[in-house]
Design a protein around this motif. Sequence first.
Motif, PDB file in Angstrom:
ATOM      1  N   MET A   1       0.888  -1.169   0.172  1.00  0.00           N
ATOM      2  CA  MET A   1      -0.012  -0.138  -0.037  1.00  0.00           C
ATOM      3  C   MET A   1       0.791   1.203  -0.047  1.00  0.00           C
ATOM      4  O   MET A   1       0.255   2.174  -0.691  1.00  0.00           O
ATOM      5  CB  MET A   1      -0.808   0.221   1.048  1.00  0.00           C
ATOM      6  N   TRP A   2       1.909   1.101   0.846  1.00  0.00           N
ATOM      7  CA  TRP A   2       2.948   2.208   0.588  1.00  0.00           C
ATOM      8  C   TRP A   2       3.459   2.691  -0.739  1.00  0.00           C
ATOM      9  O   TRP A   2       3.540   3.685  -1.229  1.00  0.00           O
ATOM     10  CB  TRP A   2       4.069   2.151   1.678  1.00  0.00           C
ATOM     11  N   LEU A   3       3.610   1.614  -1.458  1.00  0.00           N
ATOM     12  CA  LEU A   3       4.228   1.618  -2.806  1.00  0.00           C
ATOM     13  C   LEU A   3       3.130   2.121  -3.779  1.00  0.00           C
ATOM     14  O   LEU A   3       3.186   2.893  -4.615  1.00  0.00           O
ATOM     15  CB  LEU A   3       4.862   0.330  -3.188  1.00  0.00           C
ATOM     16  N   LYS A   4       1.987   1.719  -3.698  1.00  0.00           N
ATOM     17  CA  LYS A   4       0.751   2.030  -4.280  1.00  0.00           C
ATOM     18  C   LYS A   4       0.375   3.485  -4.174  1.00  0.00           C
ATOM     19  O   LYS A   4       0.189   4.165  -5.105  1.00  0.00           O
ATOM     20  CB  LYS A   4      -0.338   1.238  -4.151  1.00  0.00           C
ATOM     21  N   TYR A   5       0.329   3.888  -3.139  1.00  0.00           N
ATOM     22  CA  TYR A   5       0.164   5.413  -2.913  1.00  0.00           C
ATOM     23  C   TYR A   5       1.173   6.151  -2.497  1.00  0.00           C
ATOM     24  O   TYR A   5       0.679   7.412  -2.309  1.00  0.00           O
ATOM     25  CB  TYR A   5      -0.917   5.296  -1.743  1.00  0.00           C
ATOM     26  N   GLY A   6       2.081   5.670  -2.656  1.00  0.00           N
ATOM     27  CA  GLY A   6       3.461   6.633  -2.372  1.00  0.00           C
ATOM     28  C   GLY A   6       4.234   6.866  -3.566  1.00  0.00           C
ATOM     29  O   GLY A   6       3.728   7.361  -4.732  1.00  0.00           O
ATOM     30  N   PRO A   7       5.515   7.061  -3.815  1.00  0.00           N
ATOM     31  CA  PRO A   7       6.192   7.701  -4.926  1.00  0.00           C
ATOM     32  C   PRO A   7       6.249   7.135  -6.093  1.00  0.00           C
ATOM     33  O   PRO A   7       6.222   7.714  -7.229  1.00  0.00           O
ATOM     34  CB  PRO A   7       7.352   7.824  -4.345  1.00  0.00           C
TER      35      PRO A   7
END
Length: 103
Positions: free
Chosen positions: A26-32
């Motif tokens: 989720m961090w990668l999906k909504y992150g940079p």
Amino acid sequence: MHPTGRLFAIVAFIEAITWAGLLAGMWLKYGPQANVALVKLFGPLHGVAFMVYVAVTLFAALRLRWPWWATGLALLAAIPPLVTLPLEWWFKRRGLLSVRAGQ
């Protein structure tokens, strides 16, 4: 440790690992990077791990004769991320993953 307690510990660990993978996804999906690969991998894995954790928790509660509060805590521990690990450690220290006297 009773084999059922060992099974509970293993499933609690797997549930926590899949939670961590899903959080990273989720961090990668909504992150940079906006990459959904980890979510596609860990989403279904975590769904299965969650359902197995609930089933094993109910099995362990019956087999090891947990008090109602321990069963409730174990089920609630699957909802917030990574709580199954400290709960399993605490259950081990309290002797809830072993056969209790009189069983």
